[in-house]
Motif scaffolding. Sequence first.
Motif, PDB file in Angstrom:
ATOM      1  N   ALA A 181     -13.246  -1.462  -3.366  1.00 17.35           N
ATOM      2  CA  ALA A 181     -13.877  -1.828  -2.089  1.00 17.35           C
ATOM      3  C   ALA A 181     -13.212  -3.062  -1.491  1.00 17.35           C
ATOM      4  O   ALA A 181     -12.942  -3.106  -0.278  1.00 17.35           O
ATOM      5  CB  ALA A 181     -15.367  -2.081  -2.302  1.00 17.35           C
ATOM      6  N   GLN A 182     -12.911  -4.041  -2.313  1.00 16.29           N
ATOM      7  CA  GLN A 182     -12.261  -5.250  -1.809  1.00 16.29           C
ATOM      8  C   GLN A 182     -10.840  -4.953  -1.336  1.00 16.29           C
ATOM      9  O   GLN A 182     -10.387  -5.484  -0.309  1.00 16.29           O
ATOM     10  CB  GLN A 182     -12.236  -6.343  -2.886  1.00 16.29           C
ATOM     11  N   TYR A 183     -10.147  -4.110  -2.075  1.00 22.42           N
ATOM     12  CA  TYR A 183      -8.787  -3.731  -1.682  1.00 22.42           C
ATOM     13  C   TYR A 183      -8.795  -3.052  -0.307  1.00 22.42           C
ATOM     14  O   TYR A 183      -7.953  -3.326   0.549  1.00 22.42           O
ATOM     15  CB  TYR A 183      -8.181  -2.802  -2.726  1.00 22.42           C
ATOM     16  N   LEU A 184      -9.768  -2.172  -0.086  1.00 20.38           N
ATOM     17  CA  LEU A 184      -9.870  -1.466   1.195  1.00 20.38           C
ATOM     18  C   LEU A 184     -10.161  -2.434   2.342  1.00 20.38           C
ATOM     19  O   LEU A 184      -9.598  -2.297   3.437  1.00 20.38           O
ATOM     20  CB  LEU A 184     -10.957  -0.401   1.121  1.00 20.38           C
ATOM     21  N   LYS A 185     -11.037  -3.397   2.101  1.00 23.05           N
ATOM     22  CA  LYS A 185     -11.345  -4.383   3.144  1.00 23.05           C
ATOM     23  C   LYS A 185     -10.093  -5.163   3.537  1.00 23.05           C
ATOM     24  O   LYS A 185      -9.800  -5.336   4.728  1.00 23.05           O
ATOM     25  CB  LYS A 185     -12.417  -5.356   2.642  1.00 23.05           C
ATOM     26  N   ASP A 186      -9.368  -5.636   2.535  1.00 25.25           N
ATOM     27  CA  ASP A 186      -8.157  -6.423   2.810  1.00 25.25           C
ATOM     28  C   ASP A 186      -7.112  -5.580   3.532  1.00 25.25           C
ATOM     29  O   ASP A 186      -6.477  -6.036   4.491  1.00 25.25           O
ATOM     30  CB  ASP A 186      -7.578  -6.970   1.500  1.00 25.25           C
ATOM     31  N   HIS A 251       5.170   5.449   5.749  1.00 17.94           N
ATOM     32  CA  HIS A 251       4.481   4.295   5.168  1.00 17.94           C
ATOM     33  C   HIS A 251       3.087   4.695   4.696  1.00 17.94           C
ATOM     34  O   HIS A 251       2.631   4.284   3.620  1.00 17.94           O
ATOM     35  CB  HIS A 251       4.386   3.169   6.196  1.00 17.94           C
ATOM     36  N   CYS A 252       2.414   5.497   5.474  1.00 19.31           N
ATOM     37  CA  CYS A 252       1.095   5.999   5.089  1.00 19.31           C
ATOM     38  C   CYS A 252       1.192   6.816   3.805  1.00 19.31           C
ATOM     39  O   CYS A 252       0.403   6.622   2.865  1.00 19.31           O
ATOM     40  CB  CYS A 252       0.513   6.844   6.228  1.00 19.31           C
ATOM     41  N   LEU A 253       2.145   7.718   3.724  1.00 13.51           N
ATOM     42  CA  LEU A 253       2.296   8.579   2.554  1.00 13.51           C
ATOM     43  C   LEU A 253       2.609   7.775   1.290  1.00 13.51           C
ATOM     44  O   LEU A 253       2.199   8.159   0.190  1.00 13.51           O
ATOM     45  CB  LEU A 253       3.403   9.607   2.807  1.00 13.51           C
ATOM     46  N   GLU A 254       3.318   6.666   1.454  1.00 11.50           N
ATOM     47  CA  GLU A 254       3.684   5.842   0.302  1.00 11.50           C
ATOM     48  C   GLU A 254       2.470   5.213  -0.387  1.00 11.50           C
ATOM     49  O   GLU A 254       2.560   4.800  -1.540  1.00 11.50           O
ATOM     50  CB  GLU A 254       4.648   4.732   0.738  1.00 11.50           C
ATOM     51  N   GLU A 255       1.356   5.149   0.309  1.00  6.88           N
ATOM     52  CA  GLU A 255       0.148   4.528  -0.246  1.00  6.88           C
ATOM     53  C   GLU A 255      -0.676   5.513  -1.081  1.00  6.88           C
ATOM     54  O   GLU A 255      -1.639   5.118  -1.749  1.00  6.88           O
ATOM     55  CB  GLU A 255      -0.711   3.981   0.899  1.00  6.88           C
ATOM     56  N   THR A 256      -0.291   6.775  -1.095  1.00  6.84           N
ATOM     57  CA  THR A 256      -1.087   7.819  -1.743  1.00  6.84           C
ATOM     58  C   THR A 256      -1.340   7.536  -3.220  1.00  6.84           C
ATOM     59  O   THR A 256      -2.456   7.709  -3.723  1.00  6.84           O
ATOM     60  CB  THR A 256      -0.394   9.187  -1.592  1.00  6.84           C
ATOM     61  N   GLU A 257      -0.317   7.111  -3.937  1.00  5.35           N
ATOM     62  CA  GLU A 257      -0.474   6.916  -5.382  1.00  5.35           C
ATOM     63  C   GLU A 257      -1.482   5.814  -5.703  1.00  5.35           C
ATOM     64  O   GLU A 257      -2.248   5.920  -6.663  1.00  5.35           O
ATOM     65  CB  GLU A 257       0.880   6.604  -6.022  1.00  5.35           C
ATOM     66  N   LYS A 258      -1.515   4.757  -4.888  1.00  8.24           N
ATOM     67  CA  LYS A 258      -2.499   3.692  -5.109  1.00  8.24           C
ATOM     68  C   LYS A 258      -3.915   4.229  -4.902  1.00  8.24           C
ATOM     69  O   LYS A 258      -4.843   3.864  -5.627  1.00  8.24           O
ATOM     70  CB  LYS A 258      -2.241   2.519  -4.161  1.00  8.24           C
ATOM     71  N   SER A 259      -4.066   5.092  -3.925  1.00 11.55           N
ATOM     72  CA  SER A 259      -5.372   5.690  -3.674  1.00 11.55           C
ATOM     73  C   SER A 259      -5.826   6.498  -4.881  1.00 11.55           C
ATOM     74  O   SER A 259      -6.986   6.414  -5.305  1.00 11.55           O
ATOM     75  CB  SER A 259      -5.298   6.580  -2.430  1.00 11.55           C
TER      76      SER A 259
END
Length: 272
Positions: A181-186, A251-259
């Motif tokens: 939740a904190q990661y998403l806010k930031d 750039h959006c696709l690169e974030e998939t693994e963190k999700s």
Amino acid sequence: MASTTPISQSQSLFKQPKLAASASLSPASLPKSSLSYWNRTCPKKLIGAPPMRAVASSTAAAAEKEKKRYPGEAKGFVEEMRFVAMKLHTRDQAKEGEKPSDAPPVGKWEPSVDGYLRFLVDSKLVYDTLEGILGKAAFPEYAEFKNTGLERSGKLAKDLEWFREQGYTIPEPSFPGLTYAQYLKDLSEKDPQAFICHFYNVYFAHSAGGRMIGKKVAEKILNNKDLEFYKWDGDLSELLQNSWSREEKNHCLEETEKSFKHSGEILRLILT
């Protein structure tokens, strides 16, 4: 009548100019019939352009790059995101999955009510956070994701109330949910493309494999209780009809693994 041009001048008319002094001489200035002769005979060091074969190869490479399509691109960016997400599943979870499995298949899970409640509470915190961010809409891109029928917070609140009525104690959010939740806010305050990647994957994972997991868990510990969490009113594929550049999409696709990392940590709470 005899020509009045002096011999010295008439001879100069037939002198062949030196290649080095002819700044305008290039393949483009020659007729097509002369191109092969040009390529065979003109020294490269005297010509300010590469040989025709190199020019053709370079042009073909540029055209090929222009035509390159990303997996799923023909159907829209949501399909591109789905393609990348599915590759991060295991083969047990999806036929397109490529990740090695570090847990037993869902059918062999031995969930507990306490673990399931921890999962639901942390999930609610994440959905509360996502929906709160969209409500404030710090970036214009967020506006299209409000009031879609996909919202989960209200439905999770009803489910947790049902558990309370059955006599269960509802736990406080735990580390995986608080961290995500904190990661998403930031992230939402500085990087809209990366944030929307998380939004999509959280909802996509739940609308696809999440519902199958919910059904299996309900069979084992809830006497097939159909929770509100798994009832849907919206369609994720109708969202994200954006006009991002190719760079922004990548750039959006690169974030998939963190999700997937954060969501996986919350999912594993079911087995605790």
